[in-house]
Each structure stands twice: as structure tokens, then as C-alpha cells.
Enzyme design. Structure first.
Site, PDB file in Angstrom:
ATOM      1  CD1 TRP A   1     -52.603   3.362  15.436  1.00 12.74           C
ATOM      2  CD2 TRP A   1     -51.695   5.131  15.680  1.00 12.74           C
ATOM      3  NE1 TRP A   1     -51.302   2.850  15.729  1.00 12.74           N
ATOM      4  CE2 TRP A   1     -50.756   4.266  15.967  1.00 12.74           C
ATOM      5  CE3 TRP A   1     -51.330   6.462  16.046  1.00 12.74           C
ATOM      6  CZ2 TRP A   1     -49.449   4.396  16.488  1.00 12.74           C
ATOM      7  CZ3 TRP A   1     -49.834   6.751  16.453  1.00 12.74           C
ATOM      8  CH2 TRP A   1     -49.057   5.638  16.711  1.00 12.74           C
TER       9      TRP A   1
ATOM     10  CG  ASP B   1     -53.211   7.291  10.052  1.00 11.92           C
ATOM     11  OD1 ASP B   1     -52.480   6.640   9.344  1.00 11.92           O
ATOM     12  OD2 ASP B   1     -53.063   7.270  11.482  1.00 11.92           O
TER      13      ASP B   1
ATOM     14  CE  LYS C   1     -47.118   1.400  12.023  1.00 11.29           C
ATOM     15  NZ  LYS C   1     -47.604   2.679  12.300  1.00 11.29           N
TER      16      LYS C   1
HETATM   17  C1  LIG Z   1     -47.914   3.678  13.097  1.00  8.46           C
HETATM   18  C2  LIG Z   1     -49.035   4.451  13.048  1.00  8.46           C
HETATM   19  C3  LIG Z   1     -49.004   5.774  13.109  1.00  8.46           C
HETATM   20  C4  LIG Z   1     -47.846   6.875  13.809  1.00  8.46           C
HETATM   21  O1  LIG Z   1     -46.874   6.921  12.674  1.00  8.46           O
HETATM   22  P1  LIG Z   1     -45.556   7.752  12.974  1.00  8.46           P
HETATM   23  O2  LIG Z   1     -45.043   7.637  11.532  1.00  8.46           O
HETATM   24  O3  LIG Z   1     -44.979   7.131  14.148  1.00  8.46           O
HETATM   25  O4  LIG Z   1     -46.147   8.930  13.368  1.00  8.46           O
HETATM   26  C5  LIG Z   1     -50.385   6.655  12.874  1.00  8.46           C
HETATM   27  N1  LIG Z   1     -51.472   5.880  12.466  1.00  8.46           N
HETATM   28  C6  LIG Z   1     -51.276   4.607  12.342  1.00  8.46           C
HETATM   29  C7  LIG Z   1     -52.818   4.093  11.791  1.00  8.46           C
HETATM   30  C8  LIG Z   1     -50.182   3.793  12.586  1.00  8.46           C
HETATM   31  O5  LIG Z   1     -50.250   2.497  12.276  1.00  8.46           O
END
Ligand SMILES: *Cc1c(COP(=O)(O)O)cnc(C)c1O
Length: 360
Positions: free
Chosen positions: A102, A172, A196
Site C-alpha cells: 500500500w 493511511d 476494514k
Molecule cells: C484496503 C486498503 C487500501 C485501499 O482502499 P480502497 O478504499 O479500496 O481504495 C489502501 N490502503 C490500505 C492500507 C488498505 O488496507
């Protein structure tokens, strides 16, 4: 009705109590005679739902007054672009810490807008650790420092919050937000896709310090400017209303559990149990350095990958779903977010021990 234990990395399990409440309120929310899905986002009913959700999130995370909370669309992936577009503020450099899939995606997108300097990089150990805090190399010219506190695919999590001086820290938190208390004041901006630990996919939460709003890149599209959303209480256009409502139910559920310190205790216990079983066996293995192990996403391999398919089909028969690891890592991955009951982890552990006995 059977509720299985779903170990998906996202969209992931939601608390059963939340789904039951949504079912009760499905046709008629609070005597309004409407489903939340059918309400105008500007009507008093939905505005009350939206305001309560934000107030509860602020309470749970102790978000300081000088931070805005935005309820957006576009996923965490849109933030990969919105962050440089809004936070460079005339500068041409940003620091990124590269700890996995990511962060790599965030870096690739940022490179479209600025020079990226890697303040830390664990690619040479195949992303199985986090950089030591005192080994971070920050660039004094950086407009901000971006990192991924929990790498969902590698199962790697920071045990510390990087100290970045005057440069705003951007995180993030898609797969770790609400897993424990955090000190929001350490961050310039926190973002997370909802699927999540917050609610259904389609909602993205951004928590950002007010002084970072209002100096975007020239020509920025209106919808990509944080000011657009901050000035309109996330209602510049139609927000993802139903997802916002479900997120609000999840925030209420967290309060009912005793808040984030209680949630954290359970999460830590769930993760510790699973790591102990993996470490004490000669059959299962997790490659991540001990001080960088995720509470939320636990990848593990079997001694013989030839047994993966049998492991997975046996798991499914026991109601243990979606344990297959990410295609880039292989093996298994158990994602055990807030909504995964401790009983789910216990059931997985019993199955793992039984499988090892048969095949180990
Ligand atoms: C799932 C995830 C993403 C992607 O998220 P989207 O909402 O599908 O764009 C980005 N960063 C992390 C750490 C993730 O777990």
C-alpha cells in the site's frame, strides 16, 4: 441463520449487532416511515444521523477541535492523489516511508505530482519489518511525511508514531483505524477506507488539521479539494448516506464495548493468541519481525504449500472463510479486525492445531 467467521481483509466482517440494528431500521428509520437509503441527505433525519456519527467518532478518537472530519467517496486510493494535490502547498518534495504494497501504491501516485524521497524503505527485507525510529531519514524540504501504519497485505504494523517535526504526518490508517486509541494531534492527516474497521466499502474517512486546508494545487478539480468538503460538512454533493449511517452504528457499537481501550485489549489478545500458536509450531510460520507484527492482518504459511488447498477447504467446512493469503504473498492471511469475535480466533486456532496434528 448461520454467521460464519469471515477472515477477509476487506470488505470485512461487521459486528452482528450492527447488522441486526440496520435490519430493524431498514424499512422505517426511527418512525420516519423511510429507509435511510431513501432519505434526502439534506433532510433533518439524515442530518441528525450524520451529525451523531461524526460526534461519536470525535468522542471515540478524542479528535481535537482544530481537526475536520470528512465523509468522502473514492476509497483510500483517491487519497493517494488528493494528499499531494492539497498538502504540497507550493513545495515540490514529499517524504514517504515504503513498507509494503500500500505504501508503494501511495508513492507511485505521489510521483505524478512531486519528487518523492524515501525516508525509510524495507523493500530489501521483502517488507517484513518497519524501519527503526531513529533510522528514518527525513528531508527538511518535505511538504509532509506519509506512511502506512498497518500494511494490510504484509501484516506489518508500526509500533511507534514517527516524529516529523514541522512536516505534517500523513497516515493511511485503512486497516488499523479504531483498533486502539491514537493521539490524533500527532497527525496532520489520517485517512481510511471504511471497509476494514468502519463499515461497508464506498465511504472514506479523512481527519485533517484545519490549517492544512485551503492551499491546493493550481487547477485542482473541485471534488479533489479538501476545502470543498470541509466547507460543506461533506455535503457538497450527495455523500454515501447509507454507509455513513452504518459507520455511525459501528461507532455506537464501539462505545457500547467500552471504547477503544477495551477494543484494543481484545484485539491485542486475539492477535497474541494466534501468533503464539504460529510461533510454537514447526508447521506454521509468520515472517514478520516481532516488533512489527500487525494486530489486524496475520499472514502465515504452512510448511508444505501443497497442503494449502486442503487447509482452506477444511476451514470453509468449519465456517472459517476467506483465509487465502494475498496473491502476492501466498499462504494464508487471517484478518481479525474489531468485528471478528474472539471466538472466531479460538475456532481458527483449534482448527490449525487439529490440521497440524494430522499433517505436521
Ligand atoms: C484496503 C486498503 C487500501 C485501499 O482502499 P480502497 O478504499 O479500496 O481504495 C489502501 N490502503 C490500505 C492500507 C488498505 O488496507
Amino acid at each position: 441463520m448461520a454467521r460464519n467467521f469471515n477472515f477477509s481483509a476487506g470488505p470485512a466482517m461487521l459486528p452482528t449487532a450492527v447488522i441486526e440494528r440496520a435490519r430493524e431500521e431498514m424499512l422505517d428509520w426511527n418512525g420516519s416511515g423511510m429507509s435511510v437509503m431513501e432519505m434526502s441527505h439534506r433532510g433533518k433525519e439524515f442530518v441528525s444521523i450524520a451529525e451523531k456519527a461524526e460526534a461519536d467518532l470525535r468522542e471515540i478518537l478524542s479528535i481535537p477541535e482544530n481537526y475536520k472530519v470528512l465523509f468522502l467517496q473514492g476509497g483510500a486510493s483517491s487519497q493517494f492523489a488528493m494528499i499531494p494535490l492539497n498538502l504540497l502547498r507550493g513545495k515540490t518534495n514529499a517524504d514517504y516511508i515504503n513498507t509494503g504494497m500500500w505504501s508503494k501504491k501511495a508513492i507511485a501516485e505521489a510521483k505524478r505530482f512531486c519528487d518523492v524521497h524515501l525516508a525509510g524503505d524495507t523493500s530489501d527485507n521483502n517488507f517484513t519489518s518497519v524501519p527503526d525510529e531513529d533510522a528514518l531519514e527525513l528531508n527538511a524540504e518535505a511538504a509532509y511525511v506519509h506512511y502506512t501504519p498497518n500494511e494490510t497485505i504484509g501484516g506489518v504494523e508500526f509500533g511507534y508514531i514517527p516524529e516529523t517535526g514541522d512536516a505534517p504526518l500523513v497516515a493511511d490508517m485503512s486497516s488499523t483505524i479504531l483498533s486502539r486509541p491514537i493521539d490524533v494531534s500527532r497527525f496532520g492527516l489520517i485517512y481510511a477506507g471504511a471497509q476494514k474497521n468502519i463499515g461497508p466499502s464506498g465511504l472514506t474517512i479523512v481527519i485533517l488539521r484545519e490549517d492544512l486546508i485551503g492551499n491546493p494545487a493550481d487547477g485542482i478539480p473541485t471534488m479533489f479539494d479538501y476545502a470543498t468538503h470541509a466547507n460543506a460538512d461533506s455535503m457538497y454533493n450527495t455523500p454515501p448516506t447509507y454507509n455513513w449511517y452504518i459507520a455511525g452504528l459501528v461507532f455506537e457499537w464501539i462505545k457500547d464495548q467500552g471504547g477503544l481501550s477495551s477494543i484494543a485489549e481484545v484485539n491485542q489478545r486475539k492477535a497474541a493468541k494466534l501468533y503464539t500458536v504460529i510461533d510454537n509450531s514447526g508447521f506454521y510460520a509468520n515472517p514478520v519481525a516481532e516488533n512489527a507484527r500487525s494486530w489486524m492482518n496475520i499472514p502465515f504459511t504452512l510448511a508444505d504449500p501443497g497442503l494449502d488447498a486442503e487447509f482452506l477447504s477444511g476451514a470453509t467446512k468449519r465456517g472459517l472463510l476467506t483465509l487465502k493469503g494475498h496473491r502476492s504473498v501466498g499462504g494464508m492471511r487471517a484478518s481479525i479486525y474489531n468485528a471478528m469475535p474472539e471466538e472466531g480466533v479460538d475456532t481458527l486456532i483449534s482448527y490449525m492445531q487439529e490440521f497440524e496434528k494430522q499433517h505436521g
